[in-house]
Motif scaffolding. Sequence first.
Motif, PDB file in Angstrom:
ATOM      1  N   UNK A 277       0.858  -1.206   0.000  1.00 59.24           N
ATOM      2  CA  UNK A 277       0.000   0.000   0.000  1.00 59.24           C
ATOM      3  C   UNK A 277       0.884   1.243   0.000  1.00 59.24           C
ATOM      4  N   UNK A 278       1.927   1.223   0.814  1.00 62.17           N
ATOM      5  CA  UNK A 278       2.824   2.384   0.884  1.00 62.17           C
ATOM      6  C   UNK A 278       3.619   2.506  -0.422  1.00 62.17           C
ATOM      7  N   UNK A 279       4.072   1.362  -0.957  1.00 60.35           N
ATOM      8  CA  UNK A 279       4.836   1.396  -2.217  1.00 60.35           C
ATOM      9  C   UNK A 279       3.974   1.929  -3.358  1.00 60.35           C
ATOM     10  N   UNK A 281       1.447   4.010  -3.122  1.00 61.71           N
ATOM     11  CA  UNK A 281       1.286   5.461  -2.951  1.00 61.71           C
ATOM     12  C   UNK A 281       2.546   6.196  -3.423  1.00 61.71           C
ATOM     13  N   UNK A 282       3.706   5.671  -3.024  1.00 62.44           N
ATOM     14  CA  UNK A 282       4.968   6.342  -3.376  1.00 62.44           C
ATOM     15  C   UNK A 282       5.289   6.229  -4.864  1.00 62.44           C
ATOM     16  N   UNK A 283       4.632   5.301  -5.558  1.00 57.71           N
ATOM     17  CA  UNK A 283       4.931   5.095  -6.985  1.00 57.71           C
ATOM     18  C   UNK A 283       4.262   6.100  -7.883  1.00 57.71           C
ATOM     19  N   UNK A 284       3.234   6.777  -7.376  1.00 55.98           N
ATOM     20  CA  UNK A 284       2.555   7.715  -8.278  1.00 55.98           C
ATOM     21  C   UNK A 284       3.200   9.091  -8.181  1.00 55.98           C
ATOM     22  N   UNK A 285       3.032   9.839  -9.233  1.00 55.59           N
ATOM     23  CA  UNK A 285       3.619  11.166  -9.406  1.00 55.59           C
ATOM     24  C   UNK A 285       3.308  12.063  -8.199  1.00 55.59           C
ATOM     25  N   UNK A 286       4.353  12.681  -7.645  1.00 55.98           N
ATOM     26  CA  UNK A 286       4.158  13.451  -6.408  1.00 55.98           C
ATOM     27  C   UNK A 286       3.304  14.704  -6.609  1.00 55.98           C
ATOM     28  N   UNK A 307       3.828  11.742   5.836  1.00 52.21           N
ATOM     29  CA  UNK A 307       2.805  12.647   5.281  1.00 52.21           C
ATOM     30  C   UNK A 307       3.291  13.454   4.092  1.00 52.21           C
ATOM     31  N   UNK A 308       4.622  13.582   3.919  1.00 50.62           N
ATOM     32  CA  UNK A 308       5.126  14.328   2.757  1.00 50.62           C
ATOM     33  C   UNK A 308       4.670  13.693   1.441  1.00 50.62           C
ATOM     34  N   UNK A 309       4.379  12.386   1.493  1.00 53.50           N
ATOM     35  CA  UNK A 309       3.879  11.736   0.281  1.00 53.50           C
ATOM     36  C   UNK A 309       2.593  12.412  -0.201  1.00 53.50           C
ATOM     37  N   UNK A 310       1.807  12.912   0.741  1.00 54.23           N
ATOM     38  CA  UNK A 310       0.535  13.556   0.385  1.00 54.23           C
ATOM     39  C   UNK A 310       0.660  15.067   0.294  1.00 54.23           C
ATOM     40  N   UNK A 313       1.172  16.599  -3.031  1.00 55.75           N
ATOM     41  CA  UNK A 313       0.090  16.699  -4.011  1.00 55.75           C
ATOM     42  C   UNK A 313      -0.575  15.404  -4.432  1.00 55.75           C
ATOM     43  N   UNK A 314       0.007  14.271  -4.030  1.00 57.87           N
ATOM     44  CA  UNK A 314      -0.634  13.010  -4.433  1.00 57.87           C
ATOM     45  C   UNK A 314      -2.045  12.920  -3.833  1.00 57.87           C
ATOM     46  N   UNK A 315      -2.904  12.173  -4.507  1.00 60.36           N
ATOM     47  CA  UNK A 315      -4.249  11.905  -3.975  1.00 60.36           C
ATOM     48  C   UNK A 315      -4.337  10.424  -3.634  1.00 60.36           C
ATOM     49  N   UNK A 316      -4.817  10.117  -2.442  1.00 62.40           N
ATOM     50  CA  UNK A 316      -4.926   8.729  -1.988  1.00 62.40           C
ATOM     51  C   UNK A 316      -6.400   8.413  -1.811  1.00 62.40           C
TER      52      UNK A 316
END
Length: 376
Positions: A277-279, A281-286, A307-310, A313-316
Motif C-alpha cells: 500500500x505504501x509502495x 502510494x509512493x509510486x505515483x507522481x508526487x 505525510x510528505x507523500x501527500x 500533491x498526491x491523492x490517496x
Amino acid sequence: MATAGKVIRCRAAVAWAPSKPLSVEEVEVAPPKAGEVRIKIVATGICHTDDHGLRGSFPNVDFPVIPGHEGAGIVESIGEGVTSVKPGDKVIPLAIPRCGECSFCRNPDSNYCQKFHFSEPQNLLPDKTSRFSCKGKQIHHFMWISTFAEYTVVPEYAVAKIDAAAPLDKICLFGCGFSTGYGAAINTAKVKPGSTCAIFGLGGVGLSVVMGCKAAGASRIIAVDINSDKFSKAKELGATDCINPRDLRKPVQEVLTEMTGQGVDYSFEAIGLADTMIAALASCNMNTGVCVMIGELDSGLKISIDPMLLVTGRTWKGTIFGGWKSRECIPKLVSSYLEKKFNSDLLITHTLPFAEVNKGFELLRAGKSIRTVLLF
Ligand code: PAD
Ligand code: ZN
C-alpha cells in the motif's frame, strides 16, 4: 415454484470456526420474509475477501457462517412487498447493497450504502435473524448474500436483475472481482487516455484493473506481482510491462519512478498488505498522481506513512466495489459484456463442482488460479 413458502434443504459450504476447511453440509433455508428474495445460486466465484472472512480477519464475521459473495442465480421465490424481481429472473446478489434511502445512496457521487457491512454488520438479515440452519444450529449470513449455498435469502435492495441472456457461470464475477477492479480504474481513478498506470497484485481484482486501464486508453500499464506466473495473463489483458519486485535491487517504487520519469499517473493496490500500500502510494507522481486502495488489510492492522507523500500533491483514494452504484450499474455492465465490450471470461482459470470448494481455496492461496468458478 413448488418450493415457495417452504423450507428448502440443500447444500452449502459452512465455516464452523475460523481457519478451518469449509464443510459441505445439508442446510435448511427458510422462505424469504417481507422485502426479501430467495435465490437459487447457479455459480459462484471465490474472491480473496472470502479468504479474509474464513480466517476471521474481516470485520463483523460471526461463526458458523456460509461465506461467498461473487455469485449469480435465479429467483426462486419472493417475500411480501417485493416488486423489482420475480421468480425465474436472473440476478446477481450484491455484497454492497443499495437501500436508496440513506444520505450516501442519495449522493450522486457515491456508491456506498450505509447498510453496507462496514457500517452495519450483515451477519444476520436486516430483521436480525438468520434464514440458515444446520444440525439444529443457526448459521450466520456473510455480507447478507452467502453465495456458497445452493439457495440463499437476501434483502430486495441487495439484488440486481440482469439480462435473461447472461451466462451465469461467467457473469458471477460481476458480483465482486471484475466489477471492483474494472470500476477502480474507470470510476474511482477515472484513468485518462495516454496516461501511465501501475497495478500491484495480479489476482482477479488486479487483472480487472489492468482491463479497466486498457479500456480507458492508458498508454503504459505496468503490472507488479511477486508471482511471475501471472505475467502472461496480465500481458494478454493489456499490461505493457511486468515487474517482479523480488527480481529488483531497489524498492519497486524507485524503479517505477525511474521508468516513468516522475512516477505513474495512477497506481492501484490490489493485494492487501501494508508494504505494498505504501509502495503504491509512493509510486505515483508526487504532483498529480492518484493512488487507489482496493486490497483489504487484515482487520485491526494499521499502516503508517510519511505525510510528505501527500503534502506534495498526491491523492490517496479507496474504492469499494469499483465505485459502481450496484443495483443500477451492474445490469448495465452485464449488458456491456453481452455486447462484447470486454472479455472478463479470460479471468476464469478453473471451473469446479461446488463440492470441491476447498480445492478452489487451495488454488487461490497457492497463486495457481485467477478466478475459480464453482458450479452447483
Ligand atoms: P488474489 O489472491 O487472487 O491476488 C492477489 C495477488 O497479489 C496475487 O497474484 C499475489 O501473488 C499478489 N501478491 C501477494 N503479495 C504480493 C507482494 N508483496 N507484492 C506484489 N504482489 C503480491 O486476490 P484478489 O484479486 O481476489 O483480491 C485482492 C485484494 O482485493 C484482496 O485484499 C481482497 O480482499 C481485496 C478486494 N477488495 C474489494 C473492494 O471492494 N475494495 C473487492 C474485492 C476484493
Ligand atoms: Zn470479493
